[in-house]
Design a protein around this motif. Structure first.
Motif, short mmCIF file in Angstrom:
data_model
loop_
_atom_site.label_atom_id
_atom_site.label_comp_id
_atom_site.label_asym_id
_atom_site.label_seq_id
_atom_site.Cartn_x
_atom_site.Cartn_y
_atom_site.Cartn_z
N PRO A 179 4.19 0.55 -14.44
CA PRO A 179 4.31 1.26 -13.72
C PRO A 179 3.30 1.88 -12.04
CG PRO A 179 3.68 1.72 -16.15
CD PRO A 179 4.26 0.94 -15.55
N GLU A 180 2.02 0.59 -13.31
CA GLU A 180 0.63 1.05 -12.43
C GLU A 180 0.79 -0.43 -11.14
OE1 GLU A 180 0.84 -2.68 -14.75
OE2 GLU A 180 0.60 -0.61 -15.12
N GLN A 181 2.28 -0.41 -11.29
CA GLN A 181 2.29 -1.24 -9.37
C GLN A 181 2.54 -0.31 -7.81
OE1 GLN A 181 5.55 -3.96 -9.43
NE2 GLN A 181 6.77 -2.59 -10.54
N ILE A 182 3.28 1.29 -8.61
CA ILE A 182 3.32 2.59 -7.77
C ILE A 182 2.86 2.42 -6.61
CG2 ILE A 182 5.20 3.36 -9.43
CD1 ILE A 182 3.14 5.77 -9.94
N PHE A 183 1.19 1.84 -6.82
CA PHE A 183 -0.14 2.68 -6.94
C PHE A 183 -0.14 1.00 -4.83
CE2 PHE A 183 -0.63 5.75 -9.32
CZ PHE A 183 -0.70 6.87 -8.74
N LYS A 184 0.68 -0.28 -5.64
CA LYS A 184 0.28 -1.11 -4.65
C LYS A 184 0.34 -1.22 -3.19
CE LYS A 184 0.13 -4.26 -8.41
NZ LYS A 184 0.79 -6.00 -9.08
N ALA A 185 0.28 -1.46 -2.19
CA ALA A 185 0.87 -1.73 -0.84
C ALA A 185 2.36 -1.81 -1.04
CB ALA A 185 0.00 -2.45 -0.07
N TYR A 186 2.41 -1.69 -0.15
CA TYR A 186 4.04 -1.68 -0.02
C TYR A 186 5.04 -1.45 -0.87
CZ TYR A 186 1.63 -3.28 4.43
OH TYR A 186 0.85 -3.34 5.30
N PHE A 187 4.69 -1.29 -1.78
CA PHE A 187 5.62 -1.38 -3.53
C PHE A 187 6.10 0.34 -2.94
CE2 PHE A 187 7.62 0.31 -7.17
CZ PHE A 187 7.79 -0.21 -7.44
N THR A 188 7.84 0.80 -3.55
CA THR A 188 8.09 1.56 -3.25
C THR A 188 9.87 1.52 -4.09
OG1 THR A 188 9.17 3.22 -1.97
CG2 THR A 188 9.29 1.00 -0.91
N THR A 189 10.62 2.66 -4.96
CA THR A 189 11.17 2.23 -5.25
C THR A 189 12.31 2.95 -4.37
OG1 THR A 189 10.99 4.39 -6.25
CG2 THR A 189 10.17 2.84 -7.37
N LYS A 190 12.14 3.44 -3.50
CA LYS A 190 12.78 3.69 -2.30
C LYS A 190 13.40 2.65 -1.03
CE LYS A 190 12.18 8.06 -4.27
NZ LYS A 190 12.35 7.96 -5.17
N PRO A 191 15.05 2.48 -1.24
CA PRO A 191 14.91 2.19 0.19
C PRO A 191 14.45 2.37 1.63
CG PRO A 191 17.09 3.48 -0.76
CD PRO A 191 15.97 3.88 -1.07
N ASN A 192 13.99 3.44 1.76
CA ASN A 192 13.48 3.63 2.97
C ASN A 192 11.50 3.97 3.12
OD1 ASN A 192 15.31 2.65 5.45
ND2 ASN A 192 16.59 4.57 4.64
N GLY A 193 11.13 4.20 1.24
CA GLY A 193 9.55 4.84 1.02
C GLY A 193 8.42 4.08 2.39
N MET A 194 7.99 4.28 1.62
CA MET A 194 5.95 3.77 2.50
C MET A 194 5.62 3.95 0.99
SD MET A 194 6.12 6.97 5.49
CE MET A 194 4.46 6.56 5.33
N GLY A 195 5.95 4.13 -0.06
CA GLY A 195 4.81 3.85 -0.74
C GLY A 195 3.86 4.93 -1.22
N LEU A 196 3.47 4.96 -2.29
CA LEU A 196 1.89 5.43 -2.70
C LEU A 196 0.86 5.55 -2.42
CD1 LEU A 196 3.76 7.25 -6.19
CD2 LEU A 196 2.97 8.49 -3.88
N ARG A 197 0.47 3.80 -1.96
CA ARG A 197 -1.26 3.52 -1.67
C ARG A 197 -1.87 4.56 -0.89
NH1 ARG A 197 -5.67 2.50 -3.18
NH2 ARG A 197 -6.24 1.73 -1.68
N ILE A 198 -0.53 4.66 0.41
CA ILE A 198 -1.35 5.01 1.79
C ILE A 198 -1.90 6.65 0.71
CG2 ILE A 198 0.53 6.19 2.87
CD1 ILE A 198 -0.95 5.61 5.24
#
Length: 93
Positions: A38-57
């Motif tokens: 679950p910690e990978q959600i904060f890695k650059a470009y990781f997203t679980t959504k087709p058009n997601g931006m990720g949480l790193r930003i």
């Protein structure tokens, strides 16, 4: 919470945190965080959504203001994202 059945619930809270910080919590009753690493959600470009931006930003912006961002799964379902920020600009200087 898209794709969940039985209706979802989203709760947003704000409160005074430790050391003069403001704590914001956003909880839902969706599918929760990925079970694998679950910690990978904060890695650059990781997203679980087709058009997601990720949480790193989001994490970078919060950290640049002297705060921090974290997440945890809820029981029995959903997730809570929390971030803490200094309550005053002077606290970050």
């Amino acid at each position: 919470m898209k794709g969940t059945t039985g209706g979802g619930e989203l709760t947003i809270k704000s409160q005074c945190g430790e050391n003069g910080q403001v704590l914001i919590s956003v909880s839902d009753t969706g599918v929760g965080l990925p079970s694998e690493q679950p910690e990978q959600i904060f890695k650059a470009y990781f997203t679980t959504k087709p058009n997601g931006m990720g949480l790193r930003i989001s994490q970078s912006i919060i950290e640049s203001h002297g705060g921090r961002l974290w997440a945890a799964n809820n029981s029995p379902r959903g997730a809570t994202f929390q971030f803490a920020l200094p309550a005053t600009a002077a606290a970050h200087a």
